[in-house]
Design a protein around this motif. Sequence first.
Motif, PDB file in Angstrom:
ATOM      1  N   HIS A 149      -6.956   0.465  -5.442  1.00 39.29           N
ATOM      2  CA  HIS A 149      -6.927   1.307  -4.249  1.00 39.29           C
ATOM      3  C   HIS A 149      -7.586   0.569  -3.087  1.00 39.29           C
ATOM      4  O   HIS A 149      -8.536  -0.186  -3.262  1.00 39.29           O
ATOM      5  N   ARG A 150      -7.073   0.807  -1.901  1.00 42.10           N
ATOM      6  CA  ARG A 150      -7.672   0.332  -0.654  1.00 42.10           C
ATOM      7  C   ARG A 150      -7.632  -1.190  -0.515  1.00 42.10           C
ATOM      8  O   ARG A 150      -6.806  -1.853  -1.120  1.00 42.10           O
ATOM      9  N   ASP A 151      -8.556  -1.719   0.280  1.00 40.52           N
ATOM     10  CA  ASP A 151      -8.488  -3.108   0.720  1.00 40.52           C
ATOM     11  C   ASP A 151      -9.076  -4.077  -0.306  1.00 40.52           C
ATOM     12  O   ASP A 151      -9.892  -3.695  -1.155  1.00 40.52           O
TER      13      ASP A 151
ATOM     14  N   VAL B  49     -14.727   1.315  -2.275  1.00 41.67           N
ATOM     15  CA  VAL B  49     -15.440   2.441  -1.676  1.00 41.67           C
ATOM     16  C   VAL B  49     -16.051   3.335  -2.745  1.00 41.67           C
ATOM     17  O   VAL B  49     -17.259   3.593  -2.739  1.00 41.67           O
TER      18      VAL B  49
ATOM     19  N   SER C 173       0.844  -1.190   0.000  1.00 46.95           N
ATOM     20  CA  SER C 173       0.000   0.000   0.000  1.00 46.95           C
ATOM     21  C   SER C 173       0.880   1.241   0.000  1.00 46.95           C
ATOM     22  O   SER C 173       1.775   1.386   0.842  1.00 46.95           O
TER      23      SER C 173
ATOM     24  N   ASN D 199      -2.488   0.588  -4.484  1.00 41.75           N
ATOM     25  CA  ASN D 199      -1.917  -0.733  -4.294  1.00 41.75           C
ATOM     26  C   ASN D 199      -0.968  -1.060  -5.434  1.00 41.75           C
ATOM     27  O   ASN D 199      -1.265  -0.785  -6.604  1.00 41.75           O
TER      28      ASN D 199
ATOM     29  N   GLU E  22      -9.485   8.458  -4.033  1.00 46.97           N
ATOM     30  CA  GLU E  22      -9.760   7.027  -4.074  1.00 46.97           C
ATOM     31  C   GLU E  22      -9.123   6.268  -2.923  1.00 46.97           C
ATOM     32  O   GLU E  22      -9.505   5.139  -2.634  1.00 46.97           O
ATOM     33  N   GLY E  23      -8.131   6.869  -2.277  1.00 47.02           N
ATOM     34  CA  GLY E  23      -7.435   6.178  -1.198  1.00 47.02           C
ATOM     35  C   GLY E  23      -6.092   5.642  -1.651  1.00 47.02           C
ATOM     36  O   GLY E  23      -5.716   5.741  -2.812  1.00 47.02           O
ATOM     37  N   ASP E  24      -5.349   5.082  -0.702  1.00 45.29           N
ATOM     38  CA  ASP E  24      -3.997   4.610  -0.985  1.00 45.29           C
ATOM     39  C   ASP E  24      -3.956   3.677  -2.190  1.00 45.29           C
ATOM     40  O   ASP E  24      -4.852   2.847  -2.377  1.00 45.29           O
TER      41      ASP E  24
END
Length: 330
Positions: free
Chosen positions: A228-230, A190, A5, A16, A12-14
Motif C-alpha cells: 500500500h502507498r508509496d 504509514v 496504484s 499497489n 491502509e491506503g491505495d
Amino acid sequence: MERLSLSNSAFEGDNNTYLFADEREVTMIDTGDGMPGTREQLESAFAERGLTFADVDRIFLTHWHGDHTGLAGEIQSESGAEVYVHESDAPLVEDDEDAWAAMHDRQEQYFEEWGMPEAKREVLRERMAGSETSNATPTVTTFEGGETFSVGDRDLEVVHASGHAAGLSMFETTIDGEDAVFSGDALLPVYTPNVGGADVRVDHPLEKYLRALQRIVDADYDRAWPGHRDPIAEPAARAQHIIDHHEERSWRVLDALDRKGPCNTWTVSDDLFGDLESIHILHGPGESYAHLEHLERAGTVVREGDEYRLADGVADELAAADEERWELEY
C-alpha cells in the motif's frame, strides 16, 4: 518494473500492484481487490501500456487477503497465467470451503476467549460478510520460501514473513542497482500491519512478525515496495520503528493490567484503542491478544482462564521503570 496504484477503501491506503513487462513475459505482484472500479483501473493502466489481462503470464501473491488477490482469478481465466502463493495461504486463495470453515470457527473461538461483546460480534460478522466478493477463484502453484524465480532480467527470491498473515511473503530483488524488497503488508509506510486479528491461524503472531521485521533490519535494503502507498526509502529504519512501536505497546499492555488488575483481552483492547468499529473490532483485540500471548510466554504475564494478570514482581518493575522514565524526562 512499474508500480500501479489502485483504489482501496480500506484504511491502509491505495493498493499497489507491480508490473514486469517485456517482449518475453508479463508478470505481476498482487492484483488489487477486485471491487467495483478496481478492475477498470487496472484494465486502463494495462491498455496505456498496450496490454490486456490476456497477456499476463505469471502472478505472485504476497498473501491471501482479498485486497491483494481479488483479481487473480479473473486475470487467470483470461490469460491462463500461473498464480503463485505461499502454501499456508493457498487454501484460502483457492476458496477451499473447509479452510474457510476452520478460519471462521477459530475466529468465533477467539471472540469468546477475548470477551468480545455480542453486539460487536454481530457488527464484525456483517462487515466480514460484506467484504466477500464473487470474483473468479484462481488455481494456484505454491511456494514455501527460499525459492528464486527469474522474472525478465532479474531474480525474485521468496522470503517467508509470517505474522500479519500465515503465508505472507516478500520478494527480494535488485532494481536499478538497488537492493530492494517487495514487502507486501509486512512493511507499510504509514500503518503498522495488524498482528493477531488479521489472520487468526497464526500461532505466536507477534514473535513471528518481529522476526520478519528483524530480517528487514538486517538485510538493510535500499528500498521497499510495499503493498500500500508509496515506496519506502529507508526500510531498515521503518522496520526498526515498528519494532520499537511494539515494544512500547507491550509496556502499555502491562500498564493496563497494572491499573485494572486481572482482566480479559477485550478489556485490554478497550484500554489501548477505545471504542472500535468495522474491521477494527477484530484488529484491536487481535493485536492485544498477540501482545498478551507474547508476554505470557515471556513469563511477564500469567493467564488464568480467559483473564490475564501481571506475574509476581512485575508491578514493582513497572513502578521502577516509570520512575526512571520520569527522571529522564524531567
